[in-house]
Design a protein around this motif. Sequence first.
Motif, PDB file in Angstrom:
ATOM      1  N   ASP A  41       0.833  -1.201   0.000  1.00  9.34           N
ATOM      2  CA  ASP A  41       0.000   0.000   0.000  1.00  9.34           C
ATOM      3  C   ASP A  41       0.870   1.253   0.000  1.00  9.34           C
ATOM      4  N   PRO A  42       1.654   1.462  -1.082  1.00 12.70           N
ATOM      5  CA  PRO A  42       2.599   2.584  -1.094  1.00 12.70           C
ATOM      6  C   PRO A  42       1.878   3.930  -1.056  1.00 12.70           C
ATOM      7  N   LYS A  43       2.457   4.869  -0.338  1.00 17.32           N
ATOM      8  CA  LYS A  43       1.900   6.214  -0.281  1.00 17.32           C
ATOM      9  C   LYS A  43       2.352   7.049  -1.474  1.00 17.32           C
ATOM     10  N   PHE A  44       3.446   6.635  -2.112  1.00 16.43           N
ATOM     11  CA  PHE A  44       3.940   7.348  -3.285  1.00 16.43           C
ATOM     12  C   PHE A  44       4.751   6.390  -4.139  1.00 16.43           C
ATOM     13  N   LEU A  45       4.988   6.791  -5.379  1.00 10.68           N
ATOM     14  CA  LEU A  45       5.784   6.011  -6.305  1.00 10.68           C
ATOM     15  C   LEU A  45       6.988   6.822  -6.756  1.00 10.68           C
ATOM     16  N   LEU A  46       8.046   6.106  -7.140  1.00 11.53           N
ATOM     17  CA  LEU A  46       9.243   6.694  -7.710  1.00 11.53           C
ATOM     18  C   LEU A  46       9.486   6.075  -9.079  1.00 11.53           C
ATOM     19  N   SER A  47      10.251   6.775  -9.915  1.00  9.25           N
ATOM     20  CA  SER A  47      10.701   6.170 -11.170  1.00  9.25           C
ATOM     21  C   SER A  47      12.173   6.472 -11.360  1.00  9.25           C
ATOM     22  N   VAL A  48      12.856   5.534 -12.011  1.00  6.32           N
ATOM     23  CA  VAL A  48      14.274   5.675 -12.318  1.00  6.32           C
ATOM     24  C   VAL A  48      14.447   5.300 -13.786  1.00  6.32           C
ATOM     25  N   ALA A  49      14.883   6.237 -14.596  1.00  4.52           N
ATOM     26  CA  ALA A  49      14.995   5.971 -16.038  1.00  4.52           C
ATOM     27  C   ALA A  49      15.683   7.136 -16.718  1.00  4.52           C
ATOM     28  N   ARG A  50      16.060   6.919 -17.989  1.00  7.37           N
ATOM     29  CA  ARG A  50      16.607   7.989 -18.823  1.00  7.37           C
ATOM     30  C   ARG A  50      16.049   7.855 -20.241  1.00  7.37           C
ATOM     31  N   GLY A  51      16.108   8.945 -21.002  1.00  8.12           N
ATOM     32  CA  GLY A  51      15.734   8.921 -22.409  1.00  8.12           C
ATOM     33  C   GLY A  51      14.285   8.528 -22.628  1.00  8.12           C
TER      34      GLY A  51
END
Length: 342
Positions: A41-51
């Motif tokens: 039940d995450p309170k927020f999300l992150l992303s890791v990426a390029r391009g």
Amino acid sequence: MTPDTTLMRREIDEIPDAVERLLSQGGDDIRNAAEAARQMDPKFLLSVARGSSDHACTYLKYASELVLRRPMASVGPSVKSIYDVDLIAEGALCLSVSQSGMSPDIVRMTKAVTASKGLSVAITNNPDSDLAKVSSATLPIHAGPELSVAATKTFVTSLVVGLWLIAEIKQDADLISAIQALPAHLAAATACDWSDAAAALDGRSLFTLGRGPSWAIANEAALKFKETCLIHAESYSSAEVLHGPVSIVDQGFPVIGFVAGDAAESSLAEVADALSDKGATVFATTPKLDKAITLPHIRTDHWLTDPITAIVSFYGMVEQVARNRGIDPDTPRHLKKVTETV
């Protein structure tokens, strides 16, 4: 296909089959990751990426916020790889997107999130990659080999994997059904003729526009103009373009608007017409235009999947523009297929 068909064109035409393969082979992995996310039940999300992968994450950011009502933020991979800072990411769901899964900065940032007790999910075309090894879960995109430097089918399958994960977390039956129906819509999208827009491009700068999830698609389109056609393109939200960037618009200035059948459609159409009034040559994927030109487009069974068909139609056009300019879109200058950034 003819012997001189580019790899990029072949891979665009493979997109419907790649998505069909993903839908038939990827379900268990996605449902398992979705169950783990529901339990967290995450309170927020992150992303890791390029391009291009980062543009996919921008699309998924909107999907997360609109479907899950959870904010999602893009994390700079250099936070770990260059500055050696470990984020406090416990309780976060992190989507790390990389077609190769081999860029050291993406891998290091993801490893740090996992160590911080975040739920890290690798979205990659290489399930044996370094990225997969440091992630809590791996979602293969099942795109098959992609040999052209420009990402096309890996971008689309990354969109579908991430959206499917979000739909499964929410258990949104309508969205899941629309995702399952995508291959036929994507096949139709590959046949859309954007040659009128291609003919309007004279090599000078242009704008690509979108809003909400479609802005992510506009970002991807601007990148593709640069890397395959050597044309400078800038992507803007339709909410921003009239605030300052419009100053450089003159007679015949090219603009391409990406519009879904969502709550932003009418406002983006109004901006497209306003730019036409200022002399721009504007094309957009909506019939709600008075002065701009409607591009052939395929609407899907859900407004969140409409941007996916739009980028497929665009890919066909940008490959044509590259060839018209005497450029091989498979091997853009200064670029290689896998960029490993520290």
